[in-house]
Design an enzyme around this catalytic site. Structure first.
Site, mmCIF file in Angstrom:
data_model
loop_
_atom_site.group_PDB
_atom_site.id
_atom_site.type_symbol
_atom_site.label_atom_id
_atom_site.label_comp_id
_atom_site.label_asym_id
_atom_site.label_seq_id
_atom_site.Cartn_x
_atom_site.Cartn_y
_atom_site.Cartn_z
ATOM 1 N N HIS A 54 1.798 18.562 -26.879
ATOM 2 C CA HIS A 54 1.530 17.147 -26.638
ATOM 3 C C HIS A 54 0.223 16.653 -27.254
ATOM 4 C CE1 HIS A 54 4.988 17.445 -24.094
ATOM 5 N NE2 HIS A 54 4.862 16.220 -23.623
ATOM 6 N N HIS B 292 9.133 9.852 -28.161
ATOM 7 C CA HIS B 292 8.281 10.874 -27.566
ATOM 8 C C HIS B 292 8.729 12.313 -27.880
ATOM 9 C CE1 HIS B 292 5.521 12.659 -24.665
ATOM 10 N NE2 HIS B 292 6.547 13.339 -24.171
ATOM 11 N N LYS C 91 3.989 11.636 -10.915
ATOM 12 C CA LYS C 91 3.111 10.797 -11.746
ATOM 13 C C LYS C 91 3.823 9.473 -12.001
ATOM 14 C CE LYS C 91 0.353 14.085 -14.416
ATOM 15 N NZ LYS C 91 0.017 14.542 -15.781
ATOM 16 N N ARG D 16 0.802 -1.241 0.000
ATOM 17 C CA ARG D 16 0.000 0.000 0.000
ATOM 18 C C ARG D 16 0.825 1.277 0.000
ATOM 19 N NH1 ARG D 16 -3.131 -2.942 3.694
ATOM 20 N NH2 ARG D 16 -4.891 -3.934 2.619
ATOM 21 N N ARG E 5 -0.978 22.735 -14.133
ATOM 22 C CA ARG E 5 -0.088 21.662 -14.581
ATOM 23 C C ARG E 5 -0.314 21.307 -16.054
ATOM 24 N NH1 ARG E 5 2.106 16.495 -10.986
ATOM 25 N NH2 ARG E 5 3.349 15.613 -12.644
ATOM 26 N N LYS F 25 9.374 22.980 -13.408
ATOM 27 C CA LYS F 25 8.484 21.847 -13.142
ATOM 28 C C LYS F 25 8.086 21.843 -11.660
ATOM 29 C CE LYS F 25 6.651 17.595 -14.067
ATOM 30 N NZ LYS F 25 6.670 16.352 -14.781
ATOM 31 N N GLU G 94 11.743 18.701 -24.652
ATOM 32 C CA GLU G 94 11.039 19.107 -23.421
ATOM 33 C C GLU G 94 11.710 20.342 -22.805
ATOM 34 O OE1 GLU G 94 8.216 17.644 -22.557
ATOM 35 O OE2 GLU G 94 8.303 15.620 -23.396
ATOM 36 N N GLU H 176 -2.925 18.207 -11.470
ATOM 37 C CA GLU H 176 -3.351 18.690 -12.777
ATOM 38 C C GLU H 176 -4.812 19.129 -12.799
ATOM 39 O OE1 GLU H 176 -1.514 16.640 -16.064
ATOM 40 O OE2 GLU H 176 -2.910 17.536 -17.480
ATOM 41 N N HIS I 172 1.170 13.430 -28.966
ATOM 42 C CA HIS I 172 0.717 12.101 -28.531
ATOM 43 C C HIS I 172 0.073 11.347 -29.690
ATOM 44 C CE1 HIS I 172 0.548 13.158 -23.972
ATOM 45 N NE2 HIS I 172 1.642 12.521 -24.282
ATOM 46 N N ASN J 221 1.566 20.331 -21.112
ATOM 47 C CA ASN J 221 1.153 19.570 -22.306
ATOM 48 C C ASN J 221 1.323 20.351 -23.603
ATOM 49 O OD1 ASN J 221 0.400 17.393 -20.733
ATOM 50 N ND2 ASN J 221 -1.621 18.281 -20.337
HETATM 51 N N1 NAD Z 1 5.734 10.542 -15.024
HETATM 52 C C1 NAD Z 1 5.787 11.590 -15.793
HETATM 53 O O1 NAD Z 1 5.458 12.726 -15.385
HETATM 54 C C2 NAD Z 1 6.261 11.434 -17.194
HETATM 55 C C3 NAD Z 1 6.534 12.563 -17.980
HETATM 56 C C4 NAD Z 1 7.048 12.374 -19.261
HETATM 57 C C5 NAD Z 1 7.290 11.086 -19.726
HETATM 58 N N2 NAD Z 1 7.003 10.011 -18.943
HETATM 59 C C6 NAD Z 1 7.273 8.644 -19.409
HETATM 60 O O2 NAD Z 1 8.674 8.506 -19.606
HETATM 61 C C7 NAD Z 1 8.894 7.459 -20.535
HETATM 62 C C8 NAD Z 1 9.989 7.863 -21.489
HETATM 63 O O3 NAD Z 1 11.164 8.101 -20.776
HETATM 64 P P1 NAD Z 1 12.586 8.142 -21.499
HETATM 65 O O4 NAD Z 1 12.508 9.004 -22.681
HETATM 66 O O5 NAD Z 1 13.583 8.431 -20.450
HETATM 67 O O6 NAD Z 1 12.731 6.659 -22.073
HETATM 68 P P2 NAD Z 1 13.437 5.339 -21.517
HETATM 69 O O7 NAD Z 1 13.307 5.200 -20.069
HETATM 70 O O8 NAD Z 1 12.973 4.238 -22.387
HETATM 71 O O9 NAD Z 1 14.975 5.630 -21.839
HETATM 72 C C9 NAD Z 1 15.382 5.742 -23.184
HETATM 73 C C10 NAD Z 1 16.547 4.793 -23.495
HETATM 74 O O10 NAD Z 1 17.738 5.360 -22.990
HETATM 75 C C11 NAD Z 1 18.405 4.410 -22.168
HETATM 76 N N3 NAD Z 1 19.097 5.177 -21.146
HETATM 77 C C12 NAD Z 1 18.548 5.982 -20.205
HETATM 78 N N4 NAD Z 1 19.514 6.618 -19.528
HETATM 79 C C13 NAD Z 1 20.699 6.189 -20.040
HETATM 80 C C14 NAD Z 1 22.068 6.513 -19.785
HETATM 81 N N5 NAD Z 1 22.420 7.433 -18.887
HETATM 82 N N6 NAD Z 1 23.015 5.863 -20.488
HETATM 83 C C15 NAD Z 1 22.672 4.962 -21.445
HETATM 84 N N7 NAD Z 1 21.404 4.655 -21.771
HETATM 85 C C16 NAD Z 1 20.447 5.266 -21.076
HETATM 86 C C17 NAD Z 1 17.331 3.492 -21.656
HETATM 87 O O11 NAD Z 1 17.873 2.257 -21.285
HETATM 88 C C18 NAD Z 1 16.425 3.412 -22.881
HETATM 89 O O12 NAD Z 1 16.945 2.456 -23.780
HETATM 90 C C19 NAD Z 1 7.563 7.173 -21.190
HETATM 91 O O13 NAD Z 1 7.061 5.950 -20.731
HETATM 92 C C20 NAD Z 1 6.670 8.317 -20.728
HETATM 93 O O14 NAD Z 1 5.303 7.939 -20.615
HETATM 94 C C21 NAD Z 1 6.508 10.166 -17.700
HETATM 95 ZN ZN ZN Z 2 6.469 15.042 -22.933
#
Ligand code: NAD
Ligand code: ZN
Length: 363
Positions: A250, A268, A144, A122, A243, A229, A186, A239, A254, A247
């Protein structure tokens, strides 16, 4: 040189610690936040391979009992199957309510590990160690967390704030260039939505922005994004209003991701880059942005090496994807638009002809 940015959320406030070459310090900084005991470090196969042992050693030196678990890299790991495997790994590691989870990776690891922390027993504390630029400036801050369903992205999740965000800028040196650029989309977004001077600064430094670039410049960029942020999340954690400015770009972004993202055609940040150009053009049409400013946004994204057009996509399919987006209102997509760089407003629903004509103008 290191900085702290605080996310002010009353008794759930937490620091974002930004520095470089601090991996040896992680254990002691986490201990200073009052955490102790057993912890499960969740990484993906890339970040675990490169940084897992260092983080575990640092935790052990600070008297924690860490275990490392690695998941496959990529969006498909944000799944219910993977989540259940993590619960088993947590039980095997002896994680109890006094323990915590560490997310070591990009946004995929952060969202999944964060949701595991939100739901296991939990809810237990967690620490974010974001290693992608996107995770540093966006996903690791704000609480999030969640996973995907076959029907769509991020359909199951929870707000669960971390106890600490620990950013080691040196980890960017191993991040693939494409992922770095996607994170830069971003970064540009923060300038457009909140800080014109910051946008000018990115323009001025554009030549120096790469994963192994000048650490002081990268540090300034990441810090400013985290400040923005943190400020937005502090004002509107769930949000309800402000917040939503995050977007910008986006709504179309998206839809592009949804229609062309699988298979890696657009990741993305790349889809968001195209979406921001679209939002800027809509802003010229209805929000009083000058064409010159919209051109500046597009020119900066081009200079960074980001895509500003998504060719070969069908408008009807994109439009349909915008209607089913979580943030649409009764099928009407909602846009964040800018009256000028640095000033945006939310909740714009726009005439169909304008949406289509603006898309056509970019094809
Ligand atoms: N929670 C939120 O507020 C929020 C906001 C935006 C995006 N997201 C989510 O984030 C995700 C995308 O995140 P991302 O772009 O970081 O993708 P990801 O986590 O898939 O990372 C991208 C790639 O880079 C590699 N990588 C990461 N750091 C590395 C490093 N220092 N050295 C070598 N390789 C490295 C990872 O292994 C992966 O292959 C999506 O699922 C999206 O929905 C969440
Ligand atoms: Zn984004």
């Amino acid at each position: 040189m290191s900085y702290n940015v605080n996310v002010e959320l009353g008794d759930r406030s937490y620091p974002i610690h930004i520095g470089s070459d601090m991996q040896s310090e992680i254990g002691s900084i986490i201990a200073a936040e009052g955490l102790s005991g057993v912890c499960l470090v969740i990484a993906d196969e890339h970040t675990g391979e490169i940084y897992g042992d260092k983080v575990v050693a640092s935790l052990r030196a600070a008297n924690f009992s860490p275990s490392l678990v690695m998941i496959p890299a990529g969006e498909s790991s944000k799944s219910s199957n993977q989540l259940v495997d993590l619960y088993s790994a947590a039980l095997t590691a002896g994680l109890d309510r006094q323990g915590f989870i560490v997310a070591l990776g990009g946004g995929v690891v952060g969202d999944l590990a964060g949701y595991a922390a939100a739901s296991f027993l939990r809810g237990i504390p967690f620490v974010q160690i974001p290693t992608s630029l996107l995770a540093m400036v966006d996903s690791s801050v704000g609480g999030k967390t969640g996973i995907n369903l076959a029907e769509g992205k991020n359909l199951v999740g929870a707000f669960h704030q971390p106890s600490l965000v620990f950013i080691d800028l040196k980890t960017l040196s191993t991040l693939p260039q494409r992922e770095f650029l996607a994170g830069m989309a971003e970064v540009v977004k923060y300038g457009i939505i909140r800080d014109r001077v910051f946008f000018d600064h990115i323009e001025a430094k554009v030549e120096e922005l790469h994963p192994t670039g000048n650490r002081a410049i990268l540090s300034d960029l990441v810090r400013r994004c985290c400040e923005i942020k943190a400020e937005v999340v502090a004002a509107d954690e769930r949000e309800g209003s402000l917040r939503a400015i995050l977007n910008f770009g986006h709504t179309l972004g998206h839809a592009i991701e949804n229609k062309a993202g699988y298979g890696g055609i657009y990741i993305h940040g790349e889809a968001i880059s195209v979406g921001m150009v679209y939002a800027a053009r809509l802003s010229v049409a209805v929000c009083g942005m000058s064409s010159k400013e919209a051109d500046r946004i597009e020119a900066l994204l081009v200079k960074l090496g980001l895509p500003v057009r998504a060719m070969g996509l069908n408008w009807i399919a994109l439009r349909e994807a915008m209607s089913v987006d979580k943030k649409a209102f009764g099928g009407a997509p909602q846009f964040v638009l800018a009256s000028s760089i640095g000033t945006v407003s939310t909740g714009h629903s726009l005439p169909e002809e304008l949406l289509e004509a603006t898309w056509a103008s970019m094809s």
